[in-house]
Design a protein around this motif. Sequence first.
Motif, PDB file in Angstrom:
ATOM      1  N   THR B 107       0.823  -1.196   0.000  1.00  0.00           N
ATOM      2  CA  THR B 107       0.000   0.000   0.000  1.00  0.00           C
ATOM      3  C   THR B 107       0.869   1.263   0.000  1.00  0.00           C
ATOM      4  OG1 THR B 107      -1.688  -1.176   1.241  1.00  0.00           O
ATOM      5  CG2 THR B 107      -1.846   1.213   1.195  1.00  0.00           C
ATOM      6  N   LEU B 108       1.906   1.280   0.860  1.00  0.00           N
ATOM      7  CA  LEU B 108       2.762   2.459   0.920  1.00  0.00           C
ATOM      8  C   LEU B 108       3.462   2.669  -0.422  1.00  0.00           C
ATOM      9  CD1 LEU B 108       4.364   2.334   4.473  1.00  0.00           C
ATOM     10  CD2 LEU B 108       2.464   3.708   3.646  1.00  0.00           C
ATOM     11  N   LEU B 109       3.869   1.564  -1.033  1.00  0.00           N
ATOM     12  CA  LEU B 109       4.547   1.635  -2.329  1.00  0.00           C
ATOM     13  C   LEU B 109       3.636   2.290  -3.377  1.00  0.00           C
ATOM     14  CD1 LEU B 109       7.355   0.546  -3.083  1.00  0.00           C
ATOM     15  CD2 LEU B 109       6.198  -1.346  -4.222  1.00  0.00           C
ATOM     16  N   PHE B 110       2.355   1.920  -3.338  1.00  0.00           N
ATOM     17  CA  PHE B 110       1.410   2.481  -4.312  1.00  0.00           C
ATOM     18  C   PHE B 110       0.978   3.887  -3.904  1.00  0.00           C
ATOM     19  CE2 PHE B 110      -0.370  -1.881  -5.860  1.00  0.00           C
ATOM     20  CZ  PHE B 110       0.859  -2.119  -6.469  1.00  0.00           C
ATOM     21  N   ALA B 111       0.810   4.100  -2.611  1.00  0.00           N
ATOM     22  CA  ALA B 111       0.237   5.377  -2.143  1.00  0.00           C
ATOM     23  C   ALA B 111       1.218   6.529  -2.324  1.00  0.00           C
ATOM     24  CB  ALA B 111      -0.172   5.258  -0.675  1.00  0.00           C
TER      25      ALA B 111
END
Lengths: 352, 314
Positions: B107-111
């Motif tokens: 999620t952090l990678l995408f966000a």
Amino acid sequence: MVFGNVHAVRAASFDLPRGRFLTILGPSGSGKTTLLRMIAGFDRPTGGEIFINGEPVNAVPPHRRAIGMVFQKLALFPHMTAAENVAFPLKMRRHDARLIPQKVERYLDLVRLGGYGGRRINELSGGQQQRVAIARALVFEPDLLLLDEPLAALDRKLREEMQLEFRRIQKELGVTTINVTHDQREALVVSDEIIVMDGGTIQQKARPVDAYRAPSNAFVANFIGVTNFIAGRVTEVAAPRVAFEANGVPLAGLSADAALVAGMPCAGALRAEQVRIAAGNGRLDGLETVVDGHVVDCIFEGERVVYEIRVPALADTLMRVFDHDPESHLQFGPGDAVRLGWNARDMHVFQK
Amino acid sequence: MRTPRAAYPLTWRVMDGLERIAAALWPASFQRGLPYLMLMPAVVLVGLLVLGLFQIGDTSLRTLDTNTFLMSEDYTLANYRRVLTENFFATVAGRSLMGAVIVTAVTLLFAFPYAYLMVRTSSPALRKFLLVALFLPFFIGQVVRAYGWLIILGNQGMVNEALGLVGVPPMRLLYNYPAVLFGLVQYMLPFAVLMLAPALTAIPGELEAAAASLGAGWVRTFRHVVLPLSRPGLIGAGLVVVTLSLTDFAIPAILGGGTQDFIANAIYDQFFRTSDQGLGATLSLMLVAVGSIVVGLVFLLFGAGTLAMAEARK
């Protein structure tokens, strides 16, 4: 450079010899910061070409240009110490890692911050942060140093101190420098050369003393120094001398404008410090033009008094006059009748 | 001459009146107590929760009598023993923890790029689009969204139909671990972006320009300037995503189809299927403990200050 349909910079061709200190002076919105950002490579010109060391650089991204920049808000890295900030460009530009510490040391010494390298940025005062920003912009020995109004946020005393500091460091390293400011005093103090910009166009490029003493147009005359404008009509041109009349009063001045001919509306520009003031019935010897007026206001500024004087003979023109003589300070008050005098060689005549 | 009062706008006079009334009801000497008074609703709410926790703690120490379906009268640690020794619970806990970690990382990678683009773009239209796209899923709700994925990923769903067109036989895309993680990432993305955006906004764009002028290309600008400065945002977003994923119920239930239970699903089963409140309470407490340990570890490693709440950086 065009933003939407606004031309931020239109005509701004100039060249700068190596080692010179140039200041681009102009009001906000004159395009001076856009010009600087184009030189740094953050914005790409929509027309024209920028050369550094004779190489066209329009297609070169900022990080491949050898340009040091001191930003308006300094843009120091808050998560690093002063020394880490100064070391940053050396690391990014892959300098020999063994030489970095002593180089950082040398440049911190240069900006008189020796021993402060371990401090975090928020532990330094405003002036010290300025110095870190200068050291960081200079440590990798760039071809060109850009200053984007870094002194604007400082208080006056510190600003004047830092102006001299910029001047000293620039002379010591001999780095070619372009400074952007709206502070005319700063421009006069620090520069070898001044470019006055307005509306995206260069108005004048000259040495500070020439920009001050021989402004090339009414904008420059008005922007630098405190200037009185007297509107009139040209009666006779005998270059460089121009005779004109204002409200029936014959006046004369100098003009470099070849397009000026008899009958044209014109404006005579006269610096506030070139006007002498005397009591209403006093004598003003050796001055070519003498007019009578009365004091509207007198403002004490410490080292000088500024008089605002209404001159009925010149269609009630309000003229500002400096009195720098501490002996005669404040000898006139509002309502007093006074006499003003000046010489034609101090009056610059421009087209209107 | 009119009185000066008449010159004030009506709203000012209304406000003045209100302030006078307030001053009469609440004398200045009470002023110091005001912040505490305003704290009261929050304290009451959290206090109730703590009471509930004690209740759960009490329940967790009683076992279910399968003959009478009543909770035992005396306290025992039997539930805890079961939870810690039985393989089933270890599997569920491991699945939940592992899932939470993977979901958080992805999620952090995408966000991050999403938040970065939203904050830095010079086009107001793009910023608005990204913001609306971010909030739209909130209006739909978690359960409805999970059912949406059932329709898309099912055996006769859109994806399998599309694959069938190019000659790929239908695949089982649902009721497995990746499906649950996929659903969780999709659910968590807006939370992470919303947590990251203010942190990225706080990094002046001028810093990136400065890094460029000092010789850093965008990769190294990102590594040495943007990433370290967005750490508070990343930690905050990570904490939110980790705790929400760890405790999620609907996505594992719907997209896991009962085969991919997380801790919350196990708790639900104990309370509402087997009616073993004691075991359910024990599992609940274990979940609270695991969540607290994770958050505590993060605070220990990075310091509570990195959440940008404790100390406002100069």
